[in-house]
Enzyme design. Structure first.
Site, short mmCIF file in Angstrom:
data_model
loop_
_atom_site.label_atom_id
_atom_site.label_comp_id
_atom_site.label_asym_id
_atom_site.label_seq_id
_atom_site.Cartn_x
_atom_site.Cartn_y
_atom_site.Cartn_z
N LYS A 22 39.64 39.88 35.37
CA LYS A 22 40.26 39.34 36.59
C LYS A 22 40.15 37.82 36.64
O LYS A 22 41.13 37.13 36.93
CB LYS A 22 39.56 39.97 37.81
CG LYS A 22 39.88 39.33 39.14
CD LYS A 22 39.41 40.18 40.29
CE LYS A 22 37.96 40.02 40.65
NZ LYS A 22 37.66 38.81 41.44
N ASP A 304 27.99 39.14 39.61
CA ASP A 304 28.95 40.19 39.97
C ASP A 304 28.46 41.58 39.56
O ASP A 304 29.01 42.59 40.01
CB ASP A 304 30.31 39.92 39.33
CG ASP A 304 31.02 38.73 39.97
OD1 ASP A 304 30.59 38.30 41.06
OD2 ASP A 304 31.99 38.22 39.38
N ARG A 377 33.32 45.87 44.72
CA ARG A 377 32.15 46.10 43.85
C ARG A 377 31.12 47.04 44.50
O ARG A 377 30.41 47.75 43.81
CB ARG A 377 31.50 44.77 43.43
CG ARG A 377 32.45 43.92 42.59
CD ARG A 377 31.77 42.93 41.69
NE ARG A 377 32.73 41.92 41.25
CZ ARG A 377 33.60 42.07 40.25
NH1 ARG A 377 33.63 43.18 39.56
NH2 ARG A 377 34.44 41.10 39.94
C1 S3P Z 1 34.32 33.68 39.76
C2 S3P Z 1 33.13 33.06 39.93
C3 S3P Z 1 31.99 33.67 40.65
C4 S3P Z 1 32.16 35.19 40.71
C5 S3P Z 1 33.53 35.58 41.17
C6 S3P Z 1 34.58 35.06 40.22
C7 S3P Z 1 35.41 32.96 39.08
O1 S3P Z 1 31.94 33.17 41.98
O2 S3P Z 1 31.18 35.74 41.57
O3 S3P Z 1 33.65 36.99 41.24
O4 S3P Z 1 36.44 33.59 38.75
O5 S3P Z 1 35.26 31.76 38.87
P1 S3P Z 1 31.18 31.79 42.36
O6 S3P Z 1 31.87 30.67 41.72
O7 S3P Z 1 31.27 31.73 43.86
O8 S3P Z 1 29.77 31.97 41.88
#
Ligand code: S3P
Length: 414
Positions: A22, A304, A377
């Site tokens: 994703k 995650d 999740r």
């Molecule tokens: C993501 C970064 C993470 C992750 C999120 C997706 C990304 O978040 O938890 O599901 O695609 O850059 P944070 O940047 O808030 O840590």
């Protein structure tokens, strides 16, 4: 909203195909829409977050056509627009950075969950660069009045790939480089993709420097999502069975979950590795796990995966502890509170702490009803606990489409 029942499973599949990543798919949609020329993105995810990103980029002027799991994207100069990011914080935060230095007025909004999530973590450093952004108490909806941006040197207060990426994308349209220093190196998909599109970006250890750049479209193949594969991995480990998951992204800023599971006794082997911008390979998982303690620098590297790990801990005899994970409270929902209430609804012995949870595993789970509060999740973690336990009814379980639309068919269909 559809309720979904997951029965106790008798068998798991020998082989799973990992759904596309994703995070990388959202970045591909955003960057290819901004780049000059046409890009072909293969194995792109068609999850809700990617469709939200595509809707935003079309409103800005890009052309995006999906044909099965391939997207054909032609970039375009952006026009002023109203953008609905749905549930996708990656879309909202990366676009805030990308648009801050462009001519035009851009209004960004999202669903109720996204409206509750902090945007000040990107607005504050962007404002130091010269951005003009009006927010609703540091949250969405926001209004960006495009303005000239200067450089920045910034130590991120929380490890976050979304903050780092937003600042890199702002740098593309600024007049001077942006330097971002992280305490722990977060996922680096933006850096890798920018490098392949003529982005002037350098990484040294935990520091990234991104300079103003013109991007050119290119063909991209998206690997499988290790944050989705974790549910199959945990299902195999919770039931002490064996499975293979094919095509899993192995970028080292995402694969810490493998190190952690091995540390707790899981037998995991990796084969057929393809080295490319984003390496991927097949993962074979077998055995069970011992209880674990996770905290400190482990946390940003598997943030995650924590709800799935909490579900797995219910099947490891003894006490597991997750600490230092306060960031979980700022995700699609408060994932500390909601993971605890979901697993407790299935009879787990689990307790919430300020920055994590304590799980006393080995207790027989019961059938129960779980409300994941619309958080994909939490729904998938509850499904793992139910499938390996005595089954579960998940209210509004269809929220899994945010990241993994075929999840229930995969976990239940042997
Ligand atoms: C993501 C970064 C993470 C992750 C999120 C997706 C990304 O978040 O938890 O599901 O695609 O850059 P944070 O940047 O808030 O840590």
């Amino acid at each position: 909203m559809t309720d979904v029942t997951v029965p106790r499973i008798k068998k798991i599949r020998d082989v799973y195909h990992c759904p596309p990543d994703k995070s990388i798919s959202v970045r591909a949609v955003i960057l290819c829409s901004f780049a000059h020329g046409r890009s072909v993105v293969k194995n792109i995810s068609r999850c809700d977050d990617v469709l939200s990103a595509a809707g935003c980029m079309r409103n800005l002027g890009a052309s995006i056509e999906f044909d099965g799991d391939t997207a054909y994207i032609t970039g375009s100069p952006f026009r002023s627009a109203k953008l609905d990011c749905g549930n996708s914080a990656t879309t909202a935060r990366l676009l805030t950075g990308l648009l801050a230095g462009l001519d035009g007025i851009f209004e960004i909004d999202g669903d109720e969950s996204l409206r509750n999530r902090p945007m000040s973590r990107v607005i504050d450093p962007l404002s130091i660069m010269g951005a003009n952004i009006e927010s609703t108490d540091g949250r969405l909806p926001i209004k960006i009045i495009g303005s000239a941006l200067g450089g920045l040197e910034y130590f991120t207060p929380v490890p976050s790939a979304q903050i780092k990426s937003a600042l890199c994308l702002a740098a593309l349209n600024g007049s001077a480089p942006v330097k971002i220093i992280e305490k722990v190196k977060t996922r680096d998909h933006t850096e890798r993709m920018l490098k392949g599109m003529n982005g002037q970006i350098k990484t040294i250890g935990n520091t990234v420097v991104c300079a103003p750049s013109v991007l050119f479209g290119r063909d991209i193949t998206v690997p499988g999502d290790i944050s989705a594969a974790v549910y199959m991995m945990c299902l195999a480990l919770a039931t002490r069975r064996e499975c293979m998951i094919r095509g899993v992204g192995l970028n080292e800023t995402r694969s810490h979950i493998i190190t952690l599971l091995r540390r707790c006794g899981a037998d995991i082997s990796i084969d057929n590795v393809t080295e490319s911008d984003e390496p991927y390979g097949d993962i074979r998982v077998r055995g069970g796990v011992l209880p674990f303690e996770i905290g400190g620098e482990d946390i940003p590297l598997l943030i995650d995966e924590l709800p799935a790990l909490a579900a797995l801990a219910c099947f490891a005899n003894g006490t597991s502890v997750i600490s230092g994970a306060e960031e979980l409270r700022y995700k699609e929902s408060d994932r500390i509170k909601n993971t605890v209430s979901a697993l407790r609804a299935l009879g787990a012995d689990i307790e919430e702490t300020g920055d994590g949870m304590v799980i006393r595993g080995g207790k027989q789970l019961l059938f129960g009803t779980v409300d994941p509060k619309g958080d994909h999740r939490i729904a998938m973690a509850a499904a793992v606990a139910g499938a390996a336990g005595q089954g579960v009814l998940i209210s509004g379980g269809d929220c899994v489409s945010v990241s993994f639309p075929d999840f229930f068919a995969e976990v239940s269909g042997v």
